[in-house]
Design a protein around this motif. Structure first.
Motif, PDB file in Angstrom:
ATOM      1  N   ILE A   1      20.475  35.901   4.587  1.00 16.44           N
ATOM      2  CA  ILE A   1      21.714  36.632   4.873  1.00 16.44           C
ATOM      3  C   ILE A   1      22.797  35.653   5.311  1.00 16.44           C
ATOM      4  N   ALA A   2      22.435  34.693   6.151  1.00 17.36           N
ATOM      5  CA  ALA A   2      23.412  33.706   6.622  1.00 17.36           C
ATOM      6  C   ALA A   2      23.961  32.883   5.459  1.00 17.36           C
ATOM      7  N   GLU A   3      23.091  32.476   4.543  1.00 16.82           N
ATOM      8  CA  GLU A   3      23.560  31.717   3.378  1.00 16.82           C
ATOM      9  C   GLU A   3      24.517  32.552   2.535  1.00 16.82           C
ATOM     10  N   HIS A   4      24.190  33.818   2.369  1.00 11.79           N
ATOM     11  CA  HIS A   4      25.032  34.725   1.581  1.00 11.79           C
ATOM     12  C   HIS A   4      26.400  34.914   2.246  1.00 11.79           C
ATOM     13  N   ILE A   5      26.404  35.117   3.543  1.00  9.38           N
ATOM     14  CA  ILE A   5      27.658  35.306   4.275  1.00  9.38           C
ATOM     15  C   ILE A   5      28.465  34.015   4.291  1.00  9.38           C
ATOM     16  N   GLY A   6      27.794  32.872   4.329  1.00  8.96           N
ATOM     17  CA  GLY A   6      28.484  31.586   4.365  1.00  8.96           C
ATOM     18  C   GLY A   6      29.419  31.381   3.186  1.00  8.96           C
ATOM     19  N   ARG A   7      29.119  32.027   2.064  1.00  6.15           N
ATOM     20  CA  ARG A   7      29.977  31.907   0.877  1.00  6.15           C
ATOM     21  C   ARG A   7      31.299  32.646   1.032  1.00  6.15           C
ATOM     22  N   VAL A   8      31.385  33.560   1.981  1.00 10.26           N
ATOM     23  CA  VAL A   8      32.626  34.312   2.202  1.00 10.26           C
ATOM     24  C   VAL A   8      33.755  33.364   2.611  1.00 10.26           C
ATOM     25  N   GLY A   9      33.432  32.313   3.326  1.00  7.75           N
ATOM     26  CA  GLY A   9      34.445  31.361   3.764  1.00  7.75           C
ATOM     27  C   GLY A   9      35.207  30.738   2.605  1.00  7.75           C
ATOM     28  N   ASP A  10      34.539  30.622   1.449  1.00  5.28           N
ATOM     29  CA  ASP A  10      35.195  30.037   0.269  1.00  5.28           C
ATOM     30  C   ASP A  10      36.332  30.916  -0.248  1.00  5.28           C
ATOM     31  N   GLU A  11      36.348  32.180   0.131  1.00  9.31           N
ATOM     32  CA  GLU A  11      37.378  33.104  -0.346  1.00  9.31           C
ATOM     33  C   GLU A  11      38.697  32.958   0.421  1.00  9.31           C
ATOM     34  N   PHE A  12      38.701  32.222   1.510  1.00  4.32           N
ATOM     35  CA  PHE A  12      39.891  32.073   2.340  1.00  4.32           C
ATOM     36  C   PHE A  12      40.310  30.605   2.368  1.00  4.32           C
TER      37      PHE A  12
ATOM     38  N   ARG B   1      27.539  45.322   3.488  1.00  5.23           N
ATOM     39  CA  ARG B   1      27.392  46.708   3.036  1.00  5.23           C
ATOM     40  C   ARG B   1      27.146  46.761   1.527  1.00  5.23           C
ATOM     41  N   ASP B   2      27.939  46.007   0.742  1.00  4.69           N
ATOM     42  CA  ASP B   2      27.833  46.071  -0.713  1.00  4.69           C
ATOM     43  C   ASP B   2      26.571  45.398  -1.252  1.00  4.69           C
ATOM     44  N   SER B   3      26.191  44.248  -0.694  1.00  7.72           N
ATOM     45  CA  SER B   3      25.056  43.513  -1.253  1.00  7.72           C
ATOM     46  C   SER B   3      23.711  43.982  -0.706  1.00  7.72           C
ATOM     47  N   LEU B   4      23.663  44.387   0.567  1.00  9.53           N
ATOM     48  CA  LEU B   4      22.387  44.788   1.171  1.00  9.53           C
ATOM     49  C   LEU B   4      22.269  46.291   1.410  1.00  9.53           C
ATOM     50  N   GLY B   5      23.401  46.954   1.431  1.00  5.26           N
ATOM     51  CA  GLY B   5      23.369  48.377   1.736  1.00  5.26           C
ATOM     52  C   GLY B   5      23.237  48.665   3.217  1.00  5.26           C
TER      53      GLY B   5
END
Length: 182
Positions: free
Chosen positions: A91-102, A149-153
């Motif tokens: 989950i942490a690795e998945h969330i870490g990619r969010v930073g690339d969007e900003f 919410r979208d990836s894990l529900g």
């Protein structure tokens, strides 16, 4: 493991209580005490066996007391098909990619706090200087919540805490700020 611990604890208690009660009963008279000492002297194998059983129960009790590490934590949730467990690291690795969007986020390090069916998220950020930090933090929190919410529900998130660990100013901006007259 907990049931075994309770069982060994009860056995130890009963055995020690019986030994203490028997010792008190025997010690109330001199003749009883002498008979008990004669038994101990002549029945060494029985005494040795009882001592070994008692020692084994103590060791088993202590072994069942120690908690084993379960390894890495998992976030578990139910869906229509059954139960799903996802490691906190994934989950942490998945969330870490969010930073690339900003563009203003230079580094995002998430920490997942999984406990008792809930999940908390701590985000450590390095951001560019000149950024509206409160607005950026709000947007990152919303994006992380949407991603989970979208990836894990998973909709039950205890909270998303953002820690801005560093505000990085570009070298050119620092010189301009130093050159401005006071």
């Amino acid at each position: 493991m907990k049931a075994l611990h309770v069982m060994f604890g009860v056995l130890l208690f009963v055995l020690l209580f019986a030994l203490a009660g028997g010792g008190l009963y025997v010690a109330r008279t001199t003749a009883g005490w002498g008979a008990a000492l004669d038994f101990l002297r002549h029945e060494r194998l029985a005494v040795l066996g009882l001592s070994a059983i008692l020692a084994l129960l103590v060791v088993l009790f202590l072994l069942t007391t120690a908690r084993r590490r379960t390894g890495e934590p998992f976030v578990t949730f139910e869906n229509e098909g059954g139960q799903v467990s996802v490691s906190a690291r994934a989950i942490a690795e998945h969330i870490g990619r969010v930073g690339d969007e900003f563009a203003a986020v230079l580094d995002l390090k998430p920490v997942i706090e999984a406990a008792r069916g809930t999940m908390g998220i701590v985000l450590d950020l390095r951001v560019r200087g000149g950024t509206q930090i409160p607005e950026l933090c709000r947007m990152v929190q919303e994006r992380v919540r949407d991603t989970i919410r979208d990836s894990l529900g998973v909709t039950e998130i205890r909270g998303i805490r953002v820690n801005v660990r560093e505000i990085v100013t570009a070298p050119g901006e620092r010189k301009k700020a130093d050159e401005t007259p006071a």
